[in-house]
Scaffold this motif. Structure first.
Motif, PDB file in Angstrom:
ATOM      1  N   MET A 155      -5.616  11.988 -58.560  1.00 40.74           N
ATOM      2  CA  MET A 155      -4.523  12.497 -57.781  1.00 40.74           C
ATOM      3  C   MET A 155      -4.882  12.554 -56.309  1.00 40.74           C
ATOM      4  O   MET A 155      -4.024  12.317 -55.467  1.00 40.74           O
ATOM      5  N   LEU A 156      -6.134  12.874 -56.013  1.00 41.73           N
ATOM      6  CA  LEU A 156      -6.525  12.958 -54.605  1.00 41.73           C
ATOM      7  C   LEU A 156      -6.369  11.620 -53.891  1.00 41.73           C
ATOM      8  O   LEU A 156      -5.987  11.588 -52.724  1.00 41.73           O
ATOM      9  N   SER A 157      -6.624  10.538 -54.601  1.00 41.96           N
ATOM     10  CA  SER A 157      -6.465   9.218 -53.989  1.00 41.96           C
ATOM     11  C   SER A 157      -5.007   8.964 -53.612  1.00 41.96           C
ATOM     12  O   SER A 157      -4.723   8.409 -52.554  1.00 41.96           O
ATOM     13  N   ILE A 158      -4.111   9.385 -54.459  1.00 42.35           N
ATOM     14  CA  ILE A 158      -2.684   9.212 -54.165  1.00 42.35           C
ATOM     15  C   ILE A 158      -2.283  10.083 -52.980  1.00 42.35           C
ATOM     16  O   ILE A 158      -1.586   9.627 -52.071  1.00 42.35           O
ATOM     17  N   TYR A 159      -2.739  11.330 -52.968  1.00 45.67           N
ATOM     18  CA  TYR A 159      -2.430  12.215 -51.848  1.00 45.67           C
ATOM     19  C   TYR A 159      -3.015  11.670 -50.549  1.00 45.67           C
ATOM     20  O   TYR A 159      -2.373  11.724 -49.502  1.00 45.67           O
ATOM     21  N   ALA A 160      -4.216  11.137 -50.604  1.00 48.27           N
ATOM     22  CA  ALA A 160      -4.838  10.568 -49.406  1.00 48.27           C
ATOM     23  C   ALA A 160      -4.057   9.357 -48.919  1.00 48.27           C
ATOM     24  O   ALA A 160      -3.848   9.190 -47.709  1.00 48.27           O
ATOM     25  N   ARG A 161      -3.634   8.516 -49.833  1.00 53.19           N
ATOM     26  CA  ARG A 161      -2.876   7.316 -49.473  1.00 53.19           C
ATOM     27  C   ARG A 161      -1.584   7.684 -48.748  1.00 53.19           C
ATOM     28  O   ARG A 161      -1.145   6.993 -47.832  1.00 53.19           O
ATOM     29  N   HIS A 162      -0.996   8.809 -49.139  1.00 51.59           N
ATOM     30  CA  HIS A 162       0.252   9.255 -48.526  1.00 51.59           C
ATOM     31  C   HIS A 162       0.017  10.248 -47.384  1.00 51.59           C
ATOM     32  O   HIS A 162       0.975  10.876 -46.907  1.00 51.59           O
ATOM     33  N   LYS A 163      -1.252  10.371 -46.972  1.00 55.03           N
ATOM     34  CA  LYS A 163      -1.659  11.193 -45.836  1.00 55.03           C
ATOM     35  C   LYS A 163      -1.262  12.672 -45.965  1.00 55.03           C
ATOM     36  O   LYS A 163      -0.835  13.297 -45.008  1.00 55.03           O
ATOM     37  N   PHE A 164      -1.402  13.204 -47.169  1.00 54.39           N
ATOM     38  CA  PHE A 164      -1.157  14.624 -47.396  1.00 54.39           C
ATOM     39  C   PHE A 164      -2.293  15.425 -46.769  1.00 54.39           C
ATOM     40  O   PHE A 164      -3.450  15.009 -46.799  1.00 54.39           O
ATOM     41  N   THR A 165      -1.968  16.585 -46.239  1.00 56.27           N
ATOM     42  CA  THR A 165      -3.001  17.522 -45.814  1.00 56.27           C
ATOM     43  C   THR A 165      -3.538  18.225 -47.060  1.00 56.27           C
ATOM     44  O   THR A 165      -2.904  18.184 -48.126  1.00 56.27           O
ATOM     45  N   ALA A 166      -4.671  18.888 -46.913  1.00 58.16           N
ATOM     46  CA  ALA A 166      -5.233  19.632 -48.043  1.00 58.16           C
ATOM     47  C   ALA A 166      -4.267  20.737 -48.475  1.00 58.16           C
ATOM     48  O   ALA A 166      -4.089  20.990 -49.665  1.00 58.16           O
ATOM     49  N   LYS A 167      -3.615  21.358 -47.507  1.00 56.38           N
ATOM     50  CA  LYS A 167      -2.662  22.423 -47.822  1.00 56.38           C
ATOM     51  C   LYS A 167      -1.502  21.883 -48.656  1.00 56.38           C
ATOM     52  O   LYS A 167      -1.126  22.472 -49.665  1.00 56.38           O
ATOM     53  N   LYS A 168      -0.944  20.748 -48.246  1.00 57.36           N
ATOM     54  CA  LYS A 168       0.173  20.151 -48.967  1.00 57.36           C
ATOM     55  C   LYS A 168      -0.261  19.682 -50.363  1.00 57.36           C
ATOM     56  O   LYS A 168       0.460  19.861 -51.344  1.00 57.36           O
ATOM     57  N   ALA A 169      -1.448  19.084 -50.457  1.00 54.79           N
ATOM     58  CA  ALA A 169      -1.961  18.636 -51.748  1.00 54.79           C
ATOM     59  C   ALA A 169      -2.136  19.823 -52.696  1.00 54.79           C
ATOM     60  O   ALA A 169      -1.777  19.743 -53.873  1.00 54.79           O
TER      61      ALA A 169
END
Length: 61
Positions: free
Chosen positions: A1-15
């Motif tokens: 899941m972190l890879s997907i969040y990173a790809r979409h440029k999510f912040t740690a807070k949003k993730a």
């Protein structure tokens, strides 16, 4: 899941918000507690994981 969040440029807070909404948050808390860690460590884990993936994608580019 972190890879997907990173790809979409999510912040740690949003993730973390998304993880809480997904229903796996309580399982994640249990997993971290079983290793002697707390909720603050979850945020740090997410933040480090996102940063690692952002850096890796920049190196690969």
């Amino acid at each position: 899941m972190l890879s997907i969040y990173a790809r979409h440029k999510f912040t740690a807070k949003k993730a973390l918000e998304c993880i809480k909404e997904s229903g796996i948050y309580l399982d994640l808390v249990g997993y971290f507690r079983s290793r002697g860690l707390d909720k603050a460590d979850i945020y740090e884990f997410i933040d480090k994981g996102l940063n690692d993936r952002w850096l890796a994608s920049k190196v690969a580019a």
